[in-house]
Design an enzyme around this catalytic site. Structure first.
Site, PDB file in Angstrom:
ATOM      1  CB  SER A  83      -4.770   0.812   0.644  1.00 45.25           C
ATOM      2  OG  SER A  83      -4.531  -0.195  -0.304  1.00 45.25           O
ATOM      3  CD  GLU A 249       2.273   0.395   0.033  1.00 45.09           C
ATOM      4  OE1 GLU A 249       1.098   0.144  -0.274  1.00 45.09           O
ATOM      5  OE2 GLU A 249       2.774   1.542  -0.056  1.00 45.09           O
ATOM      6  CG  HIS A 258      -6.272  -1.797  -8.741  1.00 46.21           C
ATOM      7  ND1 HIS A 258      -7.567  -2.145  -8.423  1.00 46.21           N
ATOM      8  CD2 HIS A 258      -5.708  -1.386  -7.570  1.00 46.21           C
ATOM      9  CE1 HIS A 258      -7.780  -1.954  -7.132  1.00 46.21           C
ATOM     10  NE2 HIS A 258      -6.670  -1.490  -6.593  1.00 46.21           N
ATOM     11  CG  ASP A 296      -3.155  -3.440   1.741  1.00 48.74           C
ATOM     12  OD1 ASP A 296      -2.914  -4.387   0.967  1.00 48.74           O
ATOM     13  OD2 ASP A 296      -3.164  -2.251   1.359  1.00 48.74           O
ATOM     14  CG  HIS A 297      -6.493  -4.804  -0.033  1.00 48.71           C
ATOM     15  ND1 HIS A 297      -6.266  -4.964  -1.392  1.00 48.71           N
ATOM     16  CD2 HIS A 297      -6.099  -3.535   0.255  1.00 48.71           C
ATOM     17  CE1 HIS A 297      -5.766  -3.853  -1.891  1.00 48.71           C
ATOM     18  NE2 HIS A 297      -5.648  -2.964  -0.915  1.00 48.71           N
TER      19      HIS A 297
END
Length: 355
Positions: A83, A249, A258, A296-297
């Protein structure tokens, strides 16, 4: 010796080609961005994350009807990003290495979009559901070679002085550090009740809740939701006639992915998507506002997705066991100064679009 010279030349050419490749980002028109810019980042949110959130929601997110493109998010040397590197690319228009916060590969500070907008006399804000010192919020108002230097990041926040900082707290944000923010003229908010009473007072605000990320949907509600923080921030920032920049965000999408926590992941996407839809409606009522929704990913990745109906978490499998992927992530733009539809751009191009 000849082999060594050849290897050296190839290495130099490879490095030069990387810089050229990254400098040739998607070419947007040179006209300025609209007066107000709202950037929403779903941390770790891939394309199937969004679909899963829509299935739980029982309908498509309104923002998904916007022109849609895709974003490449690798680091300078084509590594899978974290990130920090991805956020730096978005915030500064510069590719960098993992761990770095708005610094290039040579450790030079790069001006962020928040710093640029502030220099133009606009109001600025950062909102997150993670700790405010986490990588994504940090890249917009801080510069550091290591994303984990939380106290230094907090010091930068006080000096850079965004008008609004909202999100989870951090153990380094002690009473003494909060006093430091007060000395920099910040209004310090510590509880959900204080947040509810928060009014515009023409001074910067730092509102943090607890000492870590904000609660998940299934935990005790001790802090405002992402949408509540966004609503209040838009109301405050829009009082500046010169305009504003706001980064929002949904950081816990990444955390839950995760952890391979399916229900939490999908609910976090749903909450983020509903917040993005609120911002889009606000922008349509308030002219001269651009809205960008992206990630962001991608974290972990979702496959084999099956809709189970409104209110039910869809079934799916993970692509890996909790790590980031190299997948392109979607980007949606309202009132932008480009035609993003069906384009693939580099993440550094997002900075140019917001300027």
């Amino acid at each position: 010796m000849k082999k060594f010279i050849k290897f050296t030349l190839v290495s130099v050419l490879l490095i030069l080609s990387l810089f050229v490749l990254h400098s040739k980002s998607f070419l947007f028109p040179e006209n300025k961005a609209p007066k107000n810019v709202v950037l929403l980042i779903g941390d770790g949110m891939g394309e199937n994350h969004i679909k899963a959130g829509e299935y739980l929601n029982g309908k498509k997110f309104e923002f998904c009807s916007l022109p849609k493109g895709y974003v490449e998010n690798l680091t300078t040397f084509f590594e899978t990003t974290d990130s920090a590197a991805a956020g730096t690319a978005i915030a500064t228009g510069t590719k960098t290495d993992p761990e770095k916060i708005s610094k290039d590969i040579f450790n030079r500070n790069r001006e962020t979009i928040l710093e640029l907008k502030k220099s133009e006399g606009k109001s600025t804000g950062i909102i997150t559901t993670t700790s405010i010192t986490d990588a994504t919020p940090a890249v917009f108002a801080s510069h550091n070679a290591n994303r984990h230097h939380s106290e230094e990041i907090l010091n930068d926040f006080a000096i850079t002085g965004p008008d609004i900082i909202m999100g989870g707290g951090h153990p380094k944000l002690t009473d003494l550090k909060k006093l430091y923010f007060k000395k920099h003229n910040f209004e310090v908010i510590n509880t959900y009740d204080e947040f509810k009473l928060l009014k515009y007072k023409d001074k910067p605000i730092i509102a943090t809740f607890g000492t870590d990320a904000l609660p998940y949907f299934d935990e005790e509600k001790t802090a405002p939701s992402l949408q509540e923080m966004t609503e209040k921030s838009l109301n405050i920032l829009s009082k500046n006639k010169k305009g504003f920049f706001l980064m929002v965000e949904g950081g816990r999408i990444d955390d839950a992915s995760h952890d391979l926590a399916k229900e939490r992941t999908v609910n976090e996407v749903k909450n983020f998507g509903n917040t993005a839809d609120y911002v889009l409606k606000w922008a349509k009522r308030n002219k001269d506002t651009m809205v960008i929704i992206t990630a962001d990913h991608e974290t972990t990745g979702i496959k084999d997705l099956i809709d189970k109906g409104k209110g039910n978490v869809p079934t799916f499998n993970w692509k890996n066991r909790g790590s980031h992927t190299k997948a392109l992530v979607p980007i949606y733009i309202y009132n932008g100064n480009c035609n993003i539809n069906k384009k693939i751009i580099k993440n550094i191009s997002i900075f140019k679009l917001m300027k």
